[in-house]
Design a protein around this motif. Structure first.
Motif, PDB file in Angstrom:
ATOM      1  N   GLY A 168       3.866  -7.337 -18.857  1.00 49.14           N
ATOM      2  CA  GLY A 168       5.097  -7.932 -18.333  1.00 49.14           C
ATOM      3  C   GLY A 168       6.205  -6.926 -18.096  1.00 49.14           C
ATOM      4  N   GLN A 169       6.083  -5.747 -18.701  1.00 53.06           N
ATOM      5  CA  GLN A 169       7.111  -4.712 -18.498  1.00 53.06           C
ATOM      6  C   GLN A 169       6.753  -3.751 -17.369  1.00 53.06           C
ATOM      7  N   VAL A 170       5.671  -4.056 -16.658  1.00 54.10           N
ATOM      8  CA  VAL A 170       5.129  -3.099 -15.698  1.00 54.10           C
ATOM      9  C   VAL A 170       5.144  -3.710 -14.294  1.00 54.10           C
ATOM     10  N   HIS A 171       5.675  -2.971 -13.337  1.00 51.49           N
ATOM     11  CA  HIS A 171       5.783  -3.472 -11.957  1.00 51.49           C
ATOM     12  C   HIS A 171       5.090  -2.500 -11.002  1.00 51.49           C
ATOM     13  N   ARG A 172       4.234  -3.071 -10.137  1.00 49.44           N
ATOM     14  CA  ARG A 172       3.503  -2.229  -9.191  1.00 49.44           C
ATOM     15  C   ARG A 172       4.443  -1.682  -8.120  1.00 49.44           C
ATOM     16  N   ILE A 173       4.174  -0.431  -7.694  1.00 50.35           N
ATOM     17  CA  ILE A 173       4.936   0.186  -6.602  1.00 50.35           C
ATOM     18  C   ILE A 173       3.933   0.857  -5.666  1.00 50.35           C
ATOM     19  N   ALA A 174       4.285   0.931  -4.384  1.00 47.10           N
ATOM     20  CA  ALA A 174       3.338   1.459  -3.390  1.00 47.10           C
ATOM     21  C   ALA A 174       2.938   2.893  -3.727  1.00 47.10           C
ATOM     22  N   LYS A 175       1.678   3.203  -3.442  1.00 44.96           N
ATOM     23  CA  LYS A 175       1.151   4.540  -3.780  1.00 44.96           C
ATOM     24  C   LYS A 175       1.796   5.649  -2.950  1.00 44.96           C
ATOM     25  N   GLU A 176       2.403   5.276  -1.819  1.00 51.75           N
ATOM     26  CA  GLU A 176       3.038   6.303  -0.972  1.00 51.75           C
ATOM     27  C   GLU A 176       4.326   6.842  -1.594  1.00 51.75           C
ATOM     28  N   ILE A 177       4.895   6.127  -2.531  1.00 52.17           N
ATOM     29  CA  ILE A 177       6.178   6.560  -3.101  1.00 52.17           C
ATOM     30  C   ILE A 177       5.930   7.738  -4.050  1.00 52.17           C
ATOM     31  N   PRO A 178       6.590   8.895  -3.803  1.00 55.03           N
ATOM     32  CA  PRO A 178       6.375  10.037  -4.707  1.00 55.03           C
ATOM     33  C   PRO A 178       6.752   9.667  -6.141  1.00 55.03           C
ATOM     34  N   TRP A 179       6.075  10.317  -7.092  1.00 54.83           N
ATOM     35  CA  TRP A 179       6.299   9.955  -8.503  1.00 54.83           C
ATOM     36  C   TRP A 179       7.764  10.091  -8.906  1.00 54.83           C
ATOM     37  N   ALA A 180       8.407  11.145  -8.449  1.00 55.67           N
ATOM     38  CA  ALA A 180       9.807  11.344  -8.867  1.00 55.67           C
ATOM     39  C   ALA A 180      10.696  10.224  -8.319  1.00 55.67           C
TER      40      ALA A 180
END
Ligand SMILES: NC(=O)c1ccc[n+]([C@@H]2O[C@H](COP(=O)([O-])OP(=O)(O)OC[C@H]3O[C@@H](n4cnc5c(N)ncnc54)[C@H](O)[C@@H]3O)[C@@H](O)[C@H]2O)c1
Ligand SMILES: [Zn+2]
Ligand SMILES: [Zn+2]
Length: 340
Positions: free
Chosen positions: A127-139
């Protein structure tokens, strides 16, 4: 496995810690890729946090990749890129019942009440984790958490494009709020005591700036608003005299003052200052349900974290990174640790 640990006030170590547990039901295990250093990590390290106990793994601005999912986790899969909400709440108290879990009576915040995410692997509730697109750089992904602070503060203020705004403090928090306020169309005056930070604020869209300690801020506010006062103020210096001036002098009738800094000393406020202008003095703490929106902002390029990101260090050099933040605030905003 290595982690970045405040062993006690003043002692930061990159030290061994037990491997992350296999995820239980409802949990996920992450491989951490990037983590932003927050002012509150520095406060914990210096022993100035009202909430922290020691030893404490630091870090609550975390981006990583899902390594394993526990039983019953449906919305995340191995390999997903994710960002982490640092707030854990009880789900039962008044604040939780009215949907404001970020001020839960039994709140547990990563890197303050419980261990944070500056470690190579990390197991936590899905519940504390939200997916983000893989294209977004880690920083960039690691900036999601600070942008949720801005999302919360601007929502608390009901900020609109018609408002005149004063942001007190041009540190990372002031800057994320500036970026969001400008995207919403507001006019923004920015206050700080460091000229270099004001220069950066101007480059990121501030309409005008005021140099605290040198310039007459009241005169600047009057000139910026044709004598009306600013409609919305975000207090992100943590200075008591600044907060007092916000309420006594700078805010307009029907204005809102959002308090983000959290010193523990008392401010002197006359009730008449609040009553006669019907002011709203609003606290803003962390964020409540803002991650999905902020993830969209980053994915759609609505917000550009490049102006916020000033430095990056390999995590093994965390002591040097913390030193840099404290020695060179004028040229530093967000510092990100790389865990690859
Ligand atoms: N509400 C929240 O959820 C939340 C989250 C993170 C940080 N914070 C708090 O928000 C505040 C800002 O965080 P930050 O990381 O940007 O901190 P920061 O220390 O980098 O920035 C604060 C800025 O305020 C300026 N300042 C201090 N006193 C001043 C004065 N008297 N006049 C003019 N300028 C002055 C400093 O020069 C500095 O640039 C801190 O108090 C922090 O603890 C709140
Ligand atoms: Zn933070
Ligand atoms: Zn609760």
């Amino acid at each position: 496995m290595k982690a970045i640990i405040a062993q006690r006030p003043g002692l930061l170590q990159v030290a061994d810690c037990p491997p992350a547990a296999a995820p239980a039901a409802g949990e996920v295990k992450l491989r951490v890729h990037a983590g932003g250093i927050c002012g509150s990590d520095v406060h914990v390290l210096r022993g100035e946090s009202a909430f922290a106990t020691y030893p404490r793994i630091l870090g609550h601005e975390i981006a990583g990749e899902v390594l394993e999912v526990g039983e019953g986790v449906r919305n995340l899969a191995v390999g997903d890129h994710v960002v982490v909400d640092p707030v854990r709440a009880c789900g039962r108290c008044y604040a939780c019942r009215v949907g404001r879990y970020n001020v839960c009576r039994e709140i547990r915040v990563l890197a303050a009440h419980v261990d944070g995410g500056f470690r190579e692997e990390f197991t936590l509730p899905a519940g504390q984790v939200h997916r983000i697109a893989k294209e977004i750089p880690w920083a960039f992904a690691a900036t999601a958490e600070p942008y949720t602070i801005a999302a919360e503060a601007t929502e608390r203020a009901r900020l609109s494009g018609q408002d005149s705004v004063l942001i007190c403090g041009a540190g990372p928090i002031g800057i994320v709020i500036l970026q969001v306020a400008k995207r919403l169309g507001a006019r923004v005056l920015m206050l700080d005591a460091l000229p270099a930070r004001l220069e950066r604020a101007k480059a990121l869209g501030a309409d005008d700036v005021a140099l605290g300690g040198k310039e007459d801020v009241g005169a600047k506010v009057a000139a910026f608003t044709q004598g009306e006062g600013v409609n919305v103020i975000f207090e992100a210096t943590g200075s008591i005299p600044v907060l007092e001036d916000c309420i006594q002098k700078w805010v307009s009738p029907a204005g809102r003052v959002v308090v983000l800094g959290f010193p523990t000393q008392a401010a002197r406020i006359a009730p008449i200052d609040i009553m006669k202008r019907e002011l709203e003095i609003l606290g803003s703490r962390l964020s409540c349900n803002q991650f999905p929106k902020v993830v969209r902002w980053l994915e759609e390029g609505w917000i550009d974290p490049r102006g916020l990101l000033t430095h990056s260090f390999p995590f093994r050099e965390a002591p040097a990174a913390f030193e840099h933040i404290q020695q060179h605030p004028e040229d530093t905003l967000k510092v990100v640790l790389r865990f690859d």
